[in-house]
Every structure is written in structure tokens, then in C-alpha cells.
Design an enzyme around this catalytic site. Sequence first.
Site, PDB file in Angstrom:
ATOM      1  N   GLU A 146       0.843  -1.188   0.000  1.00 36.77           N
ATOM      2  CA  GLU A 146       0.000   0.000   0.000  1.00 36.77           C
ATOM      3  C   GLU A 146       0.886   1.249   0.000  1.00 36.77           C
ATOM      4  OE1 GLU A 146      -3.031   2.144   3.250  1.00 36.77           O
ATOM      5  OE2 GLU A 146      -1.987   0.265   3.717  1.00 36.77           O
ATOM      6  N   TRP A 147       0.501   2.239  -0.793  1.00 35.18           N
ATOM      7  CA  TRP A 147       1.201   3.522  -0.774  1.00 35.18           C
ATOM      8  C   TRP A 147       0.625   4.382   0.351  1.00 35.18           C
ATOM      9  CZ3 TRP A 147       5.388   5.884  -2.601  1.00 35.18           C
ATOM     10  CH2 TRP A 147       5.473   7.274  -2.438  1.00 35.18           C
TER      11      TRP A 147
ATOM     12  N   ASP B 113      13.360  -3.972  14.293  1.00 34.52           N
ATOM     13  CA  ASP B 113      14.442  -3.138  13.743  1.00 34.52           C
ATOM     14  C   ASP B 113      14.021  -1.674  13.842  1.00 34.52           C
ATOM     15  OD1 ASP B 113      16.840  -2.461  12.561  1.00 34.52           O
ATOM     16  OD2 ASP B 113      16.245  -3.012  10.529  1.00 34.52           O
TER      17      ASP B 113
END
Length: 299
Positions: A103-104, A207
Site C-alpha cells: 500500500e502507498w 528493527d
Amino acid sequence: MYAPSPPLSMLPDALRDTLEERLDATIESVASVRGGCIANACRLETDAAPFFLKYGPNEVARTFPGEAAGLKALGAADSPLVVPSVHDTVPATKARPGALVMEWINPGREGRRFWDRFGEGLAALHRHTADAYGFDRDNFIGRLPQSNEWTDDWPAFFREQRLAPQADMARERNRWHDGWEAALAALYRRLPDILPKSPEPSVLHGDLWAGNYMVTAVGAPALVDPATYYGHREADLAMSELFGGYDDRFYDAYRSAWGLAPDYETRRDVYNLYHLINHLNLFGGGYAAQVEDVLRPFA
């Protein structure tokens, strides 16, 4: 750290054809964007929707299934943090690079309560738990493999699946100092006293440095580029402090939502040793002094 942007001469033809078929959409344009670290990163405009695309050869593409699984696990947690949905993963072949299509998310600026919402949201994310430590699949921390075999004992998990593999890789790459061996052995012996045996196995980003969150168009926090597993929640907080740290409001909000046990600072340094040795393996001797600083008290 960012990879060179892909040329604006668009995608390799074979990858373009594969993406159009799998997305059932026509690609109208491709624009290079920052991000992706070891992969090329693009905004993919199609007649269906815009997408965020990461692509690269097999050495890079082999990390995509684990990243996709991590994003799905984070997105399934009951948290207000935004996590991009995964549309597809494409394995690399001799004819084309592999790809991860997501998804953008339109970027924006931090809202007034951004850091409060981030801290509260991470605490809510960490409330999503499992019955043991690990993950349903192995994945990667940067370019290096990360083992996630399910384990009931947290200090044992952190020793055998986090510290030991990284130390072994450092020896293989001639980046490990012989003088560190005694300190590492002493740390291994003391881990059951330093780390809790059975903390809540929280879903972790894995992370969580400053390059792996973004601000959405409405000023909300979003998580990207995870190395997800279930573990002690303090490991996420520790990583967030490793390279400069977040705004103090983030930590205040997190602690208000879910307080930390005493001696977190000692455990923080041990948890960050994993990431420091990983960076030693990835980028070389510039991280040796920081590794030595953490090990020195155990010498």
C-alpha cells in the site's frame, strides 16, 4: 542508508509484465522514492491505485517474504499505529528481479501529539502476544538472516538465535576480536540473571531505528521495514535508542501506557549488542568500539 534510486527509464520489462498481470492493473508511471535500504524503491502509479514497490535481485528479494509476513503480523495487532498492507510478493528469476508491492502511504508532517501517539501505539502493539518467543518463519535483519525458531526460554532464545549467530558471522568475516571471547562467554553465563526468563512474548517490529517509521499525511506514526518476531518488548525500545533515540515524549508516553521494570538500561545495552554486531557484520570495523564497550563489563 539508502540504495541508489532506480533509473526513471522505468522497470525491467519482465517485472513490469509480471506486476501488471498479478495486480490486474496497467502501470502508468514509475517514480523513484527514498527508502528500501538494500532494495530499489518506487511509487508505482497504476489505473487501479498507487503502490509502493521494492525490487531487486535474488539476494535482495529473498528478504521480501519475511518482511511481508512481519507487516501482516504487525497489522493484525490491535494498535493505532499505521502499517502498510501487503499486496504481493514476486520471487526473483533469471529473467526478472523479485518484488514486494505494498500500500502507498502518503507522507506528511508530525502532528502535535505525534510522539505521544507513537509511544502509546507501540505499547498497544506490544500487548499483542504469542505463547512463545520466535516467529512462524525465519526472516532477515538487514541483509543477514535472522532465525526465529519458537522457544519457551527468553534468555536461551536471545543467546542462541540472536547473539550467537551474529558472533559466528563476525568470526567468519574476520571482524571478531579474539579478546572479546571471554567477555562474550561470561555474558552468556549471566544472561539468565540479566534477562527475564519468561516476559510477555510481544509482537516486535524488530528493527525499530529512526529510519523505519514514517509520518502519514494526517501526521500519524506508521511502521515500515520490520524484522518481526515475538520477544521481550524492551528489545524494541532498546533499538529505538541505539542511533540517537526518539523524542522524550515517545518514551514518556510508552512508560505511562506500560511501565518498565527496574534495570532496563542494563538490559538495553545487552539487547543492542545484537544490532551492533549485526552492523559490524554489515558495515565493518567502525562498530567494533561500540561492541567492545558493551562487552567490557563482562570481561
